[in-house]
Design a protein around this motif. Sequence first.
Motif, PDB file in Angstrom:
ATOM      1  N   TYR A 243       0.823  -1.218   0.000  1.00  0.00           N
ATOM      2  CA  TYR A 243       0.000   0.000   0.000  1.00  0.00           C
ATOM      3  C   TYR A 243       0.855   1.265   0.000  1.00  0.00           C
ATOM      4  O   TYR A 243       0.538   2.250  -0.670  1.00  0.00           O
ATOM      5  N   SER A 244       1.950   1.246   0.748  1.00  0.00           N
ATOM      6  CA  SER A 244       2.804   2.425   0.818  1.00  0.00           C
ATOM      7  C   SER A 244       3.379   2.761  -0.552  1.00  0.00           C
ATOM      8  O   SER A 244       3.341   3.911  -1.005  1.00  0.00           O
ATOM      9  N   ASP A 245       3.903   1.733  -1.230  1.00  0.00           N
ATOM     10  CA  ASP A 245       4.486   1.972  -2.550  1.00  0.00           C
ATOM     11  C   ASP A 245       3.415   2.269  -3.600  1.00  0.00           C
ATOM     12  O   ASP A 245       3.659   3.011  -4.553  1.00  0.00           O
ATOM     13  N   MET A 246       2.225   1.701  -3.416  1.00  0.00           N
ATOM     14  CA  MET A 246       1.124   2.032  -4.320  1.00  0.00           C
ATOM     15  C   MET A 246       0.772   3.511  -4.222  1.00  0.00           C
ATOM     16  O   MET A 246       0.522   4.180  -5.239  1.00  0.00           O
ATOM     17  N   THR A 247       0.757   4.035  -3.003  1.00  0.00           N
ATOM     18  CA  THR A 247       0.428   5.449  -2.797  1.00  0.00           C
ATOM     19  C   THR A 247       1.456   6.337  -3.482  1.00  0.00           C
ATOM     20  O   THR A 247       1.111   7.297  -4.178  1.00  0.00           O
ATOM     21  N   GLU A 252       2.889   9.844  -8.028  1.00  0.00           N
ATOM     22  CA  GLU A 252       3.886  10.279  -9.013  1.00  0.00           C
ATOM     23  C   GLU A 252       3.349  10.242 -10.442  1.00  0.00           C
ATOM     24  O   GLU A 252       4.083  10.489 -11.393  1.00  0.00           O
ATOM     25  N   GLY A 253       2.059   9.926 -10.590  1.00  0.00           N
ATOM     26  CA  GLY A 253       1.463   9.886 -11.916  1.00  0.00           C
ATOM     27  C   GLY A 253       1.306   8.480 -12.466  1.00  0.00           C
ATOM     28  O   GLY A 253       0.958   8.305 -13.635  1.00  0.00           O
ATOM     29  N   ALA A 254       1.584   7.484 -11.608  1.00  0.00           N
ATOM     30  CA  ALA A 254       1.390   6.076 -11.968  1.00  0.00           C
ATOM     31  C   ALA A 254       1.992   5.721 -13.321  1.00  0.00           C
ATOM     32  O   ALA A 254       1.288   5.350 -14.252  1.00  0.00           O
TER      33      ALA A 254
END
Length: 338
Positions: A243-247, A252-254
């Motif tokens: 979840y942290s890295d997903m956020t 960052e614009g995915a």
Amino acid sequence: MNDRSGFSLALERASRKLAEQLQSIDIYSIDIHDYSRHYLNKYLDNIQYEIKLNSSILAAAMAGENEPESITILDFGGGIGMLSLLARSAGIRSVIYYDRDDRIRDDFHSLMFRLKVTDIELFSSRDLNDYIDRLNDVEVVISRDVIEHVYDTETWFREFSGITKIRTIVHNTSANMYCIWLRRYFREVHEHAEIEGYSDDLVKADTSPLGYADKRRRFLKGLGVSEGPDLDMYTERSRGLDYSDMTKWYAEGAPIREMDGSNTCDPETGNWAEKLISLRDYRRFGEVNGFEFEVRGGVLDVKGSFLSRLIRGALNYLNRSGFTGPAFWPSLTLIYRR
């Protein structure tokens, strides 16, 4: 016990003694969780093979040590504690057991009490740095079926390399991406985790009852992604992130991420579902941190019909003799020394 042959003899005796002790107890009379009892029962049902594999891990870890009785060893992700018990029984002076799951640690403590073992240190935490003062004394690290679940393997190696006394790390993992009869199995494990999750009672406390894709989808909705093609794309491309890295990734614009094969992890905990990692990466993890790398094949369980035992026994001989490679190894024993 001041030479390699001396430790080999001690390990052989310890293996026999530990097998006898474990077989003498009634595991249903021990106050432990069903998850731990399930795995302990599986261990006891196949104890000769389990002891043999654990002995090979410990022998590899101690091969370069002249005085095993003076070593401090860390059993990382110790589970029900079989490696810790064997290490202590073989005469290793200081055995530290660590598992991130408090329930598992408590269950191992109950087993230790039943076996009248009192001199293994037990730690449990989400953050190993909570015990950094004690870890600074560790010289050897061992694990079995753990490294393939670590969220950020590269960072794990870097952090452990910073513990200056550590000179040997040995991990055994059944997640061998090269094994010809395991490839399909692991991809099925990944697909099950991704789509269905795990609702069985015999799982760890932090194991998800939801499919990992569904968990990522729900989390992305919470970040503001609307239902539709974008949500489908983000759900697929965030595979392998917690979840942290997903956020961070979404903020960052995915950008489009390169997919890591069929591998997938629980986004809530970062626990990988039997992550398949190349030997090239395993070598790199060690070498960039000053470790020399060696890989060996684990042992096959010799059981079943006469023909099955004959074939498995022959494969074990060929594996030990160096005539085969990872395609025929049921597990990988990863050895790092500096």
